[in-house]
Write an enzyme that holds these catalytic residues in place. Structure first.
Site, PDB file in Angstrom:
ATOM      1  N   HIS A 187       5.305  -5.006   9.013  1.00  0.00           N
ATOM      2  CA  HIS A 187       5.311  -6.376   9.534  1.00  0.00           C
ATOM      3  C   HIS A 187       5.571  -7.391   8.429  1.00  0.00           C
ATOM      4  O   HIS A 187       4.669  -8.141   8.046  1.00  0.00           O
ATOM      5  CB  HIS A 187       3.980  -6.662  10.232  1.00  0.00           C
ATOM      6  CG  HIS A 187       3.823  -5.915  11.512  1.00  0.00           C
ATOM      7  ND1 HIS A 187       2.611  -5.456  11.997  1.00  0.00           N
ATOM      8  CD2 HIS A 187       4.752  -5.531  12.432  1.00  0.00           C
ATOM      9  CE1 HIS A 187       2.796  -4.844  13.143  1.00  0.00           C
ATOM     10  NE2 HIS A 187       4.082  -4.866  13.432  1.00  0.00           N
ATOM     11  N   CYS A 193       0.865  -1.185   0.000  1.00  0.00           N
ATOM     12  CA  CYS A 193       0.000   0.000   0.000  1.00  0.00           C
ATOM     13  C   CYS A 193       0.908   1.243   0.000  1.00  0.00           C
ATOM     14  O   CYS A 193       2.137   1.144   0.122  1.00  0.00           O
ATOM     15  CB  CYS A 193      -0.843   0.002   1.261  1.00  0.00           C
ATOM     16  SG  CYS A 193       0.198   0.054   2.732  1.00  0.00           S
ATOM     17  N   GLU A 213       0.186  -0.344  16.538  1.00  0.00           N
ATOM     18  CA  GLU A 213      -0.619   0.812  16.092  1.00  0.00           C
ATOM     19  C   GLU A 213      -1.610   1.223  17.177  1.00  0.00           C
ATOM     20  O   GLU A 213      -1.813   2.417  17.432  1.00  0.00           O
ATOM     21  CB  GLU A 213      -1.371   0.473  14.794  1.00  0.00           C
ATOM     22  CG  GLU A 213      -2.226   1.648  14.318  1.00  0.00           C
ATOM     23  CD  GLU A 213      -3.067   1.346  13.090  1.00  0.00           C
ATOM     24  OE1 GLU A 213      -2.636   0.532  12.238  1.00  0.00           O
ATOM     25  OE2 GLU A 213      -4.166   1.929  12.990  1.00  0.00           O
ATOM     26  N   SER A 223       1.347  -9.678  10.817  1.00  0.00           N
ATOM     27  CA  SER A 223       0.726  -8.603  10.035  1.00  0.00           C
ATOM     28  C   SER A 223      -0.784  -8.662  10.201  1.00  0.00           C
ATOM     29  O   SER A 223      -1.443  -9.596   9.731  1.00  0.00           O
ATOM     30  CB  SER A 223       1.114  -8.757   8.561  1.00  0.00           C
ATOM     31  OG  SER A 223       0.270  -7.962   7.762  1.00  0.00           O
ATOM     32  N   SER A 224      -1.329  -7.666  10.869  1.00  0.00           N
ATOM     33  CA  SER A 224      -2.767  -7.651  11.167  1.00  0.00           C
ATOM     34  C   SER A 224      -3.586  -7.698   9.882  1.00  0.00           C
ATOM     35  O   SER A 224      -4.491  -8.527   9.735  1.00  0.00           O
ATOM     36  CB  SER A 224      -3.089  -6.391  11.966  1.00  0.00           C
ATOM     37  OG  SER A 224      -4.468  -6.167  12.001  1.00  0.00           O
ATOM     38  N   CYS A 250       2.456   5.973   8.893  1.00  0.00           N
ATOM     39  CA  CYS A 250       1.598   6.176   7.722  1.00  0.00           C
ATOM     40  C   CYS A 250       0.712   7.400   7.938  1.00  0.00           C
ATOM     41  O   CYS A 250       0.116   7.554   9.014  1.00  0.00           O
ATOM     42  CB  CYS A 250       0.722   4.943   7.501  1.00  0.00           C
ATOM     43  SG  CYS A 250      -0.458   5.203   6.150  1.00  0.00           S
ATOM     44  N   HIS A 254       3.557   2.021  11.857  1.00  0.00           N
ATOM     45  CA  HIS A 254       2.395   1.834  12.739  1.00  0.00           C
ATOM     46  C   HIS A 254       2.207   2.975  13.730  1.00  0.00           C
ATOM     47  O   HIS A 254       1.172   3.052  14.380  1.00  0.00           O
ATOM     48  CB  HIS A 254       2.554   0.500  13.486  1.00  0.00           C
ATOM     49  CG  HIS A 254       3.010  -0.604  12.576  1.00  0.00           C
ATOM     50  ND1 HIS A 254       4.342  -0.934  12.420  1.00  0.00           N
ATOM     51  CD2 HIS A 254       2.326  -1.383  11.712  1.00  0.00           C
ATOM     52  CE1 HIS A 254       4.454  -1.898  11.520  1.00  0.00           C
ATOM     53  NE2 HIS A 254       3.248  -2.189  11.064  1.00  0.00           N
TER      54      HIS A 254
HETATM   55  O1  0CM Z   1      -0.986  -3.086  11.011  1.00  0.00           O
HETATM   56  P1  0CM Z   1      -0.450  -4.330  10.324  1.00  0.00           P
HETATM   57  O2  0CM Z   1      -0.052  -5.367  11.369  1.00  0.00           O
HETATM   58  O3  0CM Z   1      -1.345  -4.840   9.283  1.00  0.00           O
HETATM   59  O4  0CM Z   1       0.882  -3.801   9.666  1.00  0.00           O
HETATM   60  P2  0CM Z   1       1.682  -4.192   8.377  1.00  0.00           P
HETATM   61  O5  0CM Z   1       3.043  -3.653   8.569  1.00  0.00           O
HETATM   62  O6  0CM Z   1       1.547  -5.639   8.041  1.00  0.00           O
HETATM   63  O7  0CM Z   1       0.922  -3.409   7.233  1.00  0.00           O
HETATM   64  C1  0CM Z   1       1.080  -2.092   6.948  1.00  0.00           C
HETATM   65  C2  0CM Z   1       0.775  -1.151   7.938  1.00  0.00           C
HETATM   66  C3  0CM Z   1       0.538  -0.304   8.721  1.00  0.00           C
HETATM   67  C4  0CM Z   1       0.266   0.743   9.654  1.00  0.00           C
HETATM   68 FE1  SF4 Z   2      -0.950   0.842   4.467  1.00  0.00          FE
HETATM   69 FE2  SF4 Z   2      -1.393   0.772   7.084  1.00  0.00          FE
HETATM   70 FE3  SF4 Z   2      -1.292   3.115   5.793  1.00  0.00          FE
HETATM   71 FE4  SF4 Z   2      -3.327   1.443   5.364  1.00  0.00          FE
HETATM   72  S1  SF4 Z   2      -2.841   2.512   7.281  1.00  0.00           S
HETATM   73  S2  SF4 Z   2      -2.205   2.636   3.815  1.00  0.00           S
HETATM   74  S3  SF4 Z   2      -2.311  -0.555   5.533  1.00  0.00           S
HETATM   75  S4  SF4 Z   2       0.378   1.640   6.079  1.00  0.00           S
END
Ligand code: 0CM
Ligand code: SF4
Length: 306
Positions: A41, A12, A126, A222-223, A96, A74
């Site tokens: 993650h 993303c 987060e 990774s959530s 982000c 996060h």
């Molecule tokens: O929050 P999540 O565990 O999904 O984190 P991630 O590093 O896998 O994904 C991107 C993000 C953020 C904030």
């Molecule tokens: Fe990516 Fe997390 Fe930002 Fe959504 S909030 S755009 S998943 S980094």
């Protein structure tokens, strides 16, 4: 066997930006560059950055005074920011922008003296960073059942925010319960669940209706990747979260004709390519990509003058 790839999938805008910030920091300042928590993650992203001189730590105390240090995508609490400043660290924030937006609303609700409900997974970084934007009353809630037990100072002064990577469907249930309990609850203008999370979940929902087995590429912590696996499983198909092709088990495919593949927001596309190669070597003769939503979101990568 036929393979269908979900779209959109994988990186993303927030992950692209966070990784670009680490690369830029490594170019600008001599390694090591410290990162508080995993920048995103994903074990493969971390391994690649470690090779270039990034050092990932879980505690500020593990960063030497004066070192260049990056906050992960996060986000972090106000306390962590303050401690980093007090330690004389030269910090770069890779949070982000969509997480920072949630932080700003928490600060606002806190200034209004509201009880703040953070809908999310307890212990996720987060959620900790989001809770840590407030000095007043904050409650983390993860299931609708917890809504009944909430004790707030004034039911007319309650607001919520959510983790950005939640299940869209579970969150809808949670919000219904909250609105019943607190009819005056203050809501964000639009959902805090980010565009990448909701687009990837919608694509996996469509994917799962067309296949018998789904593979989600993503790391175990990774959530958003875990939520993708759940979305598929809830549609009644077998679904596995795999960090890379090496974790695939051949027996999953007995009697399976149609396999779907997607990837979490922190999983690089080369891992998807490797999974598809594995499937080709194990009987897949067609590989097709679904039509899906185009994403045109990019976030600015700062210049990093420290
Ligand atoms: O929050 P999540 O565990 O999904 O984190 P991630 O590093 O896998 O994904 C991107 C993000 C953020 C904030
Ligand atoms: Fe990516 Fe997390 Fe930002 Fe959504 S909030 S755009 S998943 S980094």
């Amino acid at each position: 066997m036929n393979v269908l790839l979900a779209r959109p999938r994988g990186f993303c805008a927030g992950v692209n930006r966070a990784i670009a910030i680490v690369h830029r920091a490594l170019e600008r300042y001599a390694p090591p560059v410290y990162v508080l928590h995993e920048i995103v993650h994903n074990t493969h992203v971390l391994a690649a950055l470690r090779r270039r001189g990034a050092v990932f730590v879980e505690e500020l105390e593990d960063i030497p005074r004066g070192a260049v240090s990056i906050f992960s995508a996060h986000g972090v609490s106000r306390t962590v920011e303050d401690q980093a400043r007090a330690m004389g660290l030269r910090t770069i924030d890779a949070t982000c922008p969509l997480v920072s937006k949630v932080h700003r609303r928490v600060v606002h609700l806190n200034e209004l003296g509201y009880d703040i409900l953070v809908i999310g997974h307890k212990g996720h970084p987060e959620v900790e960073g989001t809770c840590g934007q407030a000095t007043g009353r904050v409650h983390v809630i993860s299931t609708p059942a917890e809504v009944a037990d909430l004790r707030v100072a004034d039911p007319a002064k309650v607001g919520y925010v959510t983790q950005t990577t939640l299940s869209v469907d579970d969150t809808a249930e949670m919000l219904a319960a909250l609105r019943r309990r607190f009819p005056l609850i203050s809501e964000p203008d639009r959902t805090d669940i980010c565009y990448a999370t909701s687009n990837r979940q919608a694509a996996v929902r469509l994917l799962a209706d067309r296949v018998e087995l789904v593979l989600i590429v993503g790391s175990k912590n990774s959530s958003n990747s875990n939520r993708l696996r759940e979305v598929a499983a809830l549609r009644g198909v077998s679904a596995h979260l795999i960090d890379h092709a090496g974790e695939i088990e051949s027996h999953w495919f007995s009697g399976i004709q149609r396999v779907g593949v997607s990837a979490g927001a922190s999983a690089p596309e080369h891992l998807v390519v490797e999974v598809v190669d594995w499937l080709r070597q194990h009987g897949a003769d067609t590989v097709e990509e679904m039509d899906g939503k185009e994403e045109h979101i990019n976030f600015f990568v700062p210049d990093l003058e420290l």
